[in-house]
Enzyme design. Structure first.
Site, PDB file in Angstrom:
ATOM      1  N   ARG A 150       0.849  -1.193   0.000  1.00 11.94           N
ATOM      2  CA  ARG A 150       0.000   0.000   0.000  1.00 11.94           C
ATOM      3  C   ARG A 150       0.883   1.240   0.000  1.00 11.94           C
ATOM      4  O   ARG A 150       1.051   1.928   1.020  1.00 11.94           O
ATOM      5  CB  ARG A 150      -0.969  -0.047   1.173  1.00 11.94           C
ATOM      6  N   GLN A 210      -1.146   2.209  -5.953  1.00 12.88           N
ATOM      7  CA  GLN A 210      -2.580   2.368  -5.694  1.00 12.88           C
ATOM      8  C   GLN A 210      -3.439   1.867  -6.845  1.00 12.88           C
ATOM      9  O   GLN A 210      -4.484   1.254  -6.635  1.00 12.88           O
ATOM     10  CB  GLN A 210      -2.896   3.839  -5.403  1.00 12.88           C
ATOM     11  N   ASP A 233      -4.025  -2.000  -6.779  1.00 19.46           N
ATOM     12  CA  ASP A 233      -4.518  -2.561  -5.516  1.00 19.46           C
ATOM     13  C   ASP A 233      -5.911  -3.185  -5.679  1.00 19.46           C
ATOM     14  O   ASP A 233      -6.926  -2.490  -5.628  1.00 19.46           O
ATOM     15  CB  ASP A 233      -4.542  -1.460  -4.452  1.00 19.46           C
ATOM     16  N   SER A 252      -8.442  -2.800  -2.604  1.00 17.33           N
ATOM     17  CA  SER A 252      -9.159  -1.529  -2.513  1.00 17.33           C
ATOM     18  C   SER A 252     -10.277  -1.433  -3.544  1.00 17.33           C
ATOM     19  O   SER A 252     -11.393  -1.028  -3.236  1.00 17.33           O
ATOM     20  CB  SER A 252      -8.182  -0.358  -2.694  1.00 17.33           C
ATOM     21  N   TYR A 297      -3.834  -0.774   7.713  1.00 19.40           N
ATOM     22  CA  TYR A 297      -4.788  -1.687   8.337  1.00 19.40           C
ATOM     23  C   TYR A 297      -4.865  -1.411   9.830  1.00 19.40           C
ATOM     24  O   TYR A 297      -3.906  -0.951  10.458  1.00 19.40           O
ATOM     25  CB  TYR A 297      -4.371  -3.143   8.124  1.00 19.40           C
TER      26      TYR A 297
END
Length: 373
Positions: free
Chosen positions: A121, A126, A129, A132, A229
């Protein structure tokens, strides 16, 4: 460079790891695309659409024959990959902490497993990912499914016959899924509140027009773990949180739980006693049901009635929006491979930061530090 895409075999899995859009983009890089017939049917993509984009369509064996890279949503059984080249890459989700035997079988077969869940992350990753992109859709779907099960209206309505009060929605866990759940519930007109163990999410909750519900009596607990997280909290915090939630949850019409920690069973957030405190007709959606569940008594893909409350949760929530989920997942895969595409070599060449993070197996061995530690 031959890239293969197979039809997903997992029960209820309707997503596909490529779309006509990404097929065209890979071909523009110089790759050949081979798709198994019927791979896109669950996501409303016909075989002809793939052919029109420039891919070949055939059997699984035909697609995998001499493949350099295989793309998947969920990692395929390595038996299906027998025709792929030695050392072929397989980019998919592996759930490696719970599927150790699968990872070992990939190593034994000499395949290079690239786990998309292990994508770091960091800013430059991004767009790669998948957690996500899929969580975003899952948060939306959780609200829509809850609204359908609720049996009452979400927004306040002023009518000649009287007023319909707005539904009260409480979101537990404010990651990607939780933020989308808040935004969706607000758009539907609900009165929304939310909580998280990470104090930094308070402003995010408020920015979406929801009310933050936080433990204020326990100091010094930020709850922020690596990669954004949440971490597991101390007994002191858990006790304070349970008391706060118990008081708040009894007043809610819909509760959506989203708490997950990679590699571990989902933390228990709602007990049977808390369910019993809720009003008849209330709904709980457990987004973590496939990893043990945040809610006592929740079951994947099976509505449960307890104390007049309906508890629901899907084992594959994003998969219920197969077309959009496929489009986003396929773009994640394309963004991942294209970012490392070496034009002279005619293939992607991974760097250490991201390559070492996602690579599970190589040269017949398990090589990922997170699995060896």
């Amino acid at each position: 460079m031959r890239i293969a895409v197979l039809k997903e075999r997992a029960s209820g899995e309707e997503r596909v790891a490529a779309t006509p859009e990404t097929v065209k983009k890979f071909i523009a890089l110089g790759a050949d695309l081979a798709i198994e017939a019927g791979a896109g049917s669950g996501a409303s993509i016909s075989d002809q659409a793939f052919v029109d984009a420039g891919a070949s369509v055939g059997s699984a064996a035909d697609a995998c024959k001499d493949a350099d890279i295989v793309l998947g949503i969920q990692a395929p059984d390595p038996v299906l990959l027998a025709g792929a080249k030695p050392g072929a890459w397989v980019a998919a989700t592996f759930d490696p902490f719970r599927n150790g035997d699968l990872v070992q079988s990939y190593a034994k077969q000499g395949l290079e497993a690239l786990s998309m869940e292990f994508m770091p992350r960091i800013t430059r990753a991004q767009s790669m990912d998948v957690l996500s992109s899929q969580s975003n859709l899952a948060g939306y779907k959780a609200v829509i499914a809850s609204a359908d099960a609720y049996g009452r209206a979400f927004p306040m309505m002023m009518t000649a016959a009287g007023t319909v009060q707005a539904a009260k929605v409480f979101v537990m866990g404010v990651g990607v899924a939780g933020l989308q759940a808040i935004a969706t519930a607000k758009r539907l007109g609900a009165q929304v509140s939310a909580t998280d163990v990470r104090s930094a999410t308070k402003e995010q909750i408020q920015s979406l027009g929801a009310k933050p519900i936080f433990v204020e009596s326990v100091e010094g607990i930020e709850g922020e773990g690596s990669g954004g997280y949440a971490t597991e909290m101390s007994e002191e915090y858990q006790k304070a949180q349970a008391e706060l939630v118990s008081e708040h949850i009894a007043k809610q019409d819909i509760v959506i739980t989203t708490a997950l920690i990679p590699g571990r069973d989902a933390p228990r957030l709602i007990s049977d006693a808390q369910i019993a405190s809720m009003k008849d007709g209330s709904v709980i959606f457990d987004l973590a049901v496939s990893q043990g569940g945040n809610v006592e008594g929740s079951r994947p893909d099976t509505p449960v009635q307890k104390h007049g409350v309906t508890i629901i949760g899907f084992s594959n929530t994003a998969g219920h929006l197969a077309a959009d989920a496929s489009a986003l997942f396929a773009r994640n895969l394309y963004n991942f491979l294209s970012a490392f595409w070496d034009t002279e070599a005619g293939k992607p060449v991974l760097d250490e930061e991201i390559g070492d993070a996602v690579r599970l197996t190589q040269g017949g061995k398990i090589v990922n530090e997170r699995l060896l530690g």
